[in-house]
Design an enzyme around this catalytic site. Structure first.
Site, PDB file in Angstrom:
ATOM      1  CD  GLU A 180       6.811 -27.183 -32.114  1.00 38.12           C
ATOM      2  OE1 GLU A 180       7.271 -28.340 -32.150  1.00 38.12           O
ATOM      3  OE2 GLU A 180       7.461 -26.212 -31.672  1.00 38.12           O
ATOM      4  CG  HIS A 381      18.679 -18.588 -22.367  1.00 42.21           C
ATOM      5  ND1 HIS A 381      18.241 -17.476 -21.672  1.00 42.21           N
ATOM      6  CD2 HIS A 381      20.034 -18.576 -22.286  1.00 42.21           C
ATOM      7  CE1 HIS A 381      19.293 -16.826 -21.181  1.00 42.21           C
ATOM      8  NE2 HIS A 381      20.393 -17.467 -21.549  1.00 42.21           N
ATOM      9  CD  GLU A 382      15.193 -26.114 -25.621  1.00 43.61           C
ATOM     10  OE1 GLU A 382      14.954 -25.836 -26.793  1.00 43.61           O
ATOM     11  OE2 GLU A 382      14.306 -26.140 -24.730  1.00 43.61           O
ATOM     12  CG  HIS A 453      11.831 -21.529 -31.453  1.00 41.88           C
ATOM     13  ND1 HIS A 453      11.919 -22.387 -32.516  1.00 41.88           N
ATOM     14  CD2 HIS A 453      12.111 -20.294 -31.929  1.00 41.88           C
ATOM     15  CE1 HIS A 453      12.263 -21.703 -33.595  1.00 41.88           C
ATOM     16  NE2 HIS A 453      12.400 -20.428 -33.269  1.00 41.88           N
ATOM     17  CD  GLU A 454      10.129 -25.332 -28.740  1.00 37.02           C
ATOM     18  OE1 GLU A 454      10.968 -24.746 -28.054  1.00 37.02           O
ATOM     19  OE2 GLU A 454      10.320 -25.647 -29.911  1.00 37.02           O
ATOM     20  CD  GLU A 478      11.212 -27.429 -34.719  1.00 37.61           C
ATOM     21  OE1 GLU A 478      12.328 -27.467 -34.213  1.00 37.61           O
ATOM     22  OE2 GLU A 478      10.196 -27.086 -34.093  1.00 37.61           O
TER      23      GLU A 478
HETATM   24  C1  NOJ Z   1      13.046 -26.701 -30.916  1.00 38.08           C
HETATM   25  C2  NOJ Z   1      13.199 -25.400 -31.640  1.00 38.08           C
HETATM   26  O1  NOJ Z   1      12.049 -25.098 -32.400  1.00 38.08           O
HETATM   27  C3  NOJ Z   1      14.424 -25.483 -32.509  1.00 38.08           C
HETATM   28  O2  NOJ Z   1      14.566 -24.318 -33.301  1.00 38.08           O
HETATM   29  C4  NOJ Z   1      15.626 -25.701 -31.628  1.00 38.08           C
HETATM   30  O3  NOJ Z   1      16.772 -25.868 -32.429  1.00 38.08           O
HETATM   31  C5  NOJ Z   1      15.463 -26.967 -30.760  1.00 38.08           C
HETATM   32  N1  NOJ Z   1      14.207 -26.941 -30.079  1.00 38.08           N
HETATM   33  C6  NOJ Z   1      16.572 -27.071 -29.753  1.00 38.08           C
HETATM   34  O4  NOJ Z   1      16.517 -26.014 -28.844  1.00 38.08           O
HETATM   35 CA    CA Z   2       9.800 -26.045 -32.126  1.00 42.17          CA
END
Ligand code: NOJ
Ligand code: CA
Length: 666
Positions: A180, A381-382, A453-454, A478
């Site tokens: 990023e 799922h974070e 993501h990531e 973001e």
């Molecule tokens: C980074 C992600 O790119 C974003 O979309 C997400 O809302 C946050 N992390 C939290 O999980």
């Molecule tokens: Ca991100």
């Protein structure tokens, strides 16, 4: 390949009739693309392996080293002789499940050169090269062999010896925010710190994109200057090694896409073509569009963590489901409903629970309500990169979603490194790659589609695993509110997007919000749906913005397709602007989108892709003449025009602006 023997010397006649001398430790193989213009040459010179690349008779890469360094023995790089070589031509046409192009031709010539060390322990290595009209690829294949059962790879010696004075565009590697970052232009000679791939380089008369395809069970490749040449720098594990593998093993393909200019690179499908067709039926995968309990958190109205302003409550979710229904958006992402967001969530992710909800959220009520209203929930799922914690719960967590009728999951790997087997590892290391793959394959087993993501970078594996719908893997919206310049989205098509689709989270129409001001005009937000491909697209703003403030612009977001019959880049220059036309999948309507950097520009569009003799009604969403990303973001015009094939039209894009157009057959 035909083989002739004269005494103890052997000659090969390659597929294309060239005659090469072969004795034990010297050999040359030329692999020419089907149109003959791209040529990769493999050289075995006194046992040492290398290659060079030409396009239209001009050197693109001068002689570049090949090889793999091992921890416990000498490198696989020299001391080789040729055992045999095989060539073949391949030409197939395959149909994608989704993408920028429905029907894709995969046409190449291939030569595999089987090598054996002259001296003991006589280790074996196969170099496989492919030449396409739009680039070349090669990989190392280490067969099962008596003297070696596994390998600890200490380094990959592959070089890409482009002219070091060439201009290049890249983002830095091994940094806390993974992929990023903003793109910078540098001569190759200044890439002394590793950069990520795809790396775009103007080598003069040809643009190249150096990248990789089919990345499995290996560290991701970064690149950096090593002496006089650009060299592979495979993301290391925490012990410094690059990969632990069992034989037989093949590295990912090392790829060099070549275009006559930067815009030409964007039409290549080589990365997908280098991946295998799916082994199973994936007709269950389905692109989708979604709203989210999401941007309200970014603008500070709601929070991920439970509390007074908690976003993911049952009540909010039901309101958003109603909004999806009203707006005609089939999906709703809900972030922050599960246990793990309290306090500093980036620090505390080690204890995240993926099935336990906060007291104010009820997944059953919400998913039932969604189903009753024809709206699908997009799960979240974070992991915060705590892989040990996630993998313990992953299968059950997928099952939990499946039991609630959830077929899509957005996963996240925030954090500068991952925790795997109790150690801190790079996301792009072999262990990271293995985790992403495990998650993907398990998702396929449960009929789940992923938006990662990531993520690990795109290497075309979505051809084999079409449930990998999209990924982030670049600086996305973001970062607006300060960290994104208008040029960023003009770099992406020529760099990151050459690796596959991206969830950029477009469609923020509240562009001048005081807490997250966008460096874009409002119509440019529509353009992103065309210029940045993704098979899952978010309508990222809050629903009231669409329902009440800009229903006229929202119409485009609702209608724009998620997969395309074909895509034709029209105008573009890296970092400056990009305009692309895309035809609806199985349909006759066309969409055109364009973005520009900080400079306003008028572009000429030659409409030569429409069905001849047919009238199309073009609905155009464009910047007004006085629009500007800094002080007049809301200046927009919506107009309709009759357009036919052969027409020329002029289109204005304001500084930081863009346009979107729908061409409907009359
Ligand atoms: C980074 C992600 O790119 C974003 O979309 C997400 O809302 C946050 N992390 C939290 O999980
Ligand atoms: Ca991100």
């Amino acid at each position: 390949m035909l083989q002739y023997s004269y005494g103890n010397e052997e000659y090969f006649v390659s597929f294309f009739g060239d005659l090469f001398k072969k004795n034990k430790t010297d050999a040359i193989y030329e692999i020419k693309s089907p149109n003959g213009r791209v040529v990769v040459t493999f050289i075995l010179d006194r046992g040492q392996i290398s290659y060079f690349v030409k396009k239209d008779e001009r050197l693109v890469l001068r002689q570049s080293r090949l090889g793999i360094a091992l921890k416990d023995s000498s490198p696989l790089a020299d001391g080789f002789s040729v055992v045999r070589a095989y060539s073949k031509s391949f030409d197939e046409t395959w149909k994608a499940y989704w993408g920028e192009q429905h029907i894709i031709r995969n046409n190449y010539n291939e030569t595999a050169i089987y090598l054996e060390e002259v001296d003991k322990p006589n280790r074996l290595l196969t170099m496989r090269f492919r030449a396409y009209d739009d680039g070349i690829a090669f990989r190392y294949e280490i067969p099962a062999q008596p003297e070696m059962k596994n390998m600890v790879i200490a380094d990959e010696l592959t070089e890409f010896a482009v002219d070091v004075n060439s201009r290049s565009w890249s983002i830095p590697a091994y940094q806390p925010d993974r992929y990023e970052y903003s793109y910078t232009e540098k001569p190759v000679s200044q890439l002394t710190d590793s950069v990520h791939t795809p790396l775009t380089i103007d080598v003069g008369a040809t643009y190249v994109s150096i990248h990789e395809a089919a990345l499995y069970n290996y560290g991701g490749m970064t690149l950096k200057m090593n002496g006089a040449a650009l060299k592979a720098d495979i993301t290391p594990l925490s012990d410094g090694m690059r990969a632990y593998v069992e034989l037989p093993f093949s590295t990912p393909w090392r790829t060099i896409i070549m275009g006559h200019d930067d815009l030409d690179l964007t039409s290549s499908r080589m990365i997908l073509n280098l991946n295998d067709p799916p082994r199973d039926d994936f007709s269950w995968v389905e692109p989708t569009k979604f709203l989210g309990i999401w941007w309200a958190m970014y603008v500070g109205e709601w929070t991920w963590a439970p509390g007074e302003r908690h976003g993911a409550t049952t009540e909010h979710a039901m309101q958003y489901i109603d909004a999806c229904k009203n707006l005609g958006i089939p999906g709703l992402l809900i972030e922050g409903w599960n246990d793990g967001w309290e306090g500093d969530w980036l620090e505390n992710g080690e204890h995240n629970k993926f099935m336990e909800s906060t007291p104010d959220f009820d997944m059953k009520i919400v998913s039932d309500y969604g189903r009753a209203n024809g709206v699908e929930i997009i799960g979240h799922h974070e992991t915060v990169g705590f892989i040990d914690n996630y993998e313990k719960q992953m299968e059950e967590a997928y099952r939990f979603y499946k039991d609630h009728g959830v077929r899509y999951i957005k996963s996240g790997y925030a954090g500068s490194k991952m925790t795997i087997n109790g150690r801190r590892e790079f996301h792009h290391s072999q262990l990271g790659v293995l985790h992403y793959q495990k998650a993907l394959e398990l998702a396929a087993k449960y009929g789940i589609m992923l938006d990662v993501h990531e993520p690990i970078k795109g290497t075309g594996i979505e051809r084999t695993w079409p449930n990998l719908m999209t990924r982030e893997g670049a600086r996305g919206q973001e970062y607006e509110g300060g960290a994104l310049s208008p040029s960023h989205a003009c770099y992406l098509p020529f760099t990151r997007l050459l690796a596959g689709g991206m969830d950029y989270t477009p469609g923020i129409l509240d562009v001048s919000n005081f807490s997250k001001r966008m460096a874009t005009t409002i119509t440019r937000q529509l353009a992103y749906y065309v210029t940045i491909y993704s098979s899952m697209q978010m309508a990222a703003d809050r629903p009231q913005i669409y329902e009440t403030s800009y229903p006229d612009l929202f119409e485009f977001i609702r209608d724009v397709p998620l997969r395309w019959e074909r895509s034709i880049p029209l105008v573009g220059e890296i970092g400056k602007c990009f305009v692309v036309a895309r035809q609806e999948w199985d349909g006759s309507n066309w969409y055109v989108g364009g973005v520009t950097n900080e400079e306003g520009r008028k572009i000429e569009l030659y409409i030569d892709f429409l069905e001849p003799g047919v009238n199309y009604i073009a609905k155009i969403y464009r910047d007004s003449e006085d629009a500007h990303y800094r002080d007049h973001q809301l200046g927009y015009v919506i107009e309709e025009k009759l357009i036919r094939n052969g027409d020329h039209i002029e289109m204005y894009m304001a500084p930081g602006g863009g346009f979107a157009m729908k061409l409907k057959k009359q």
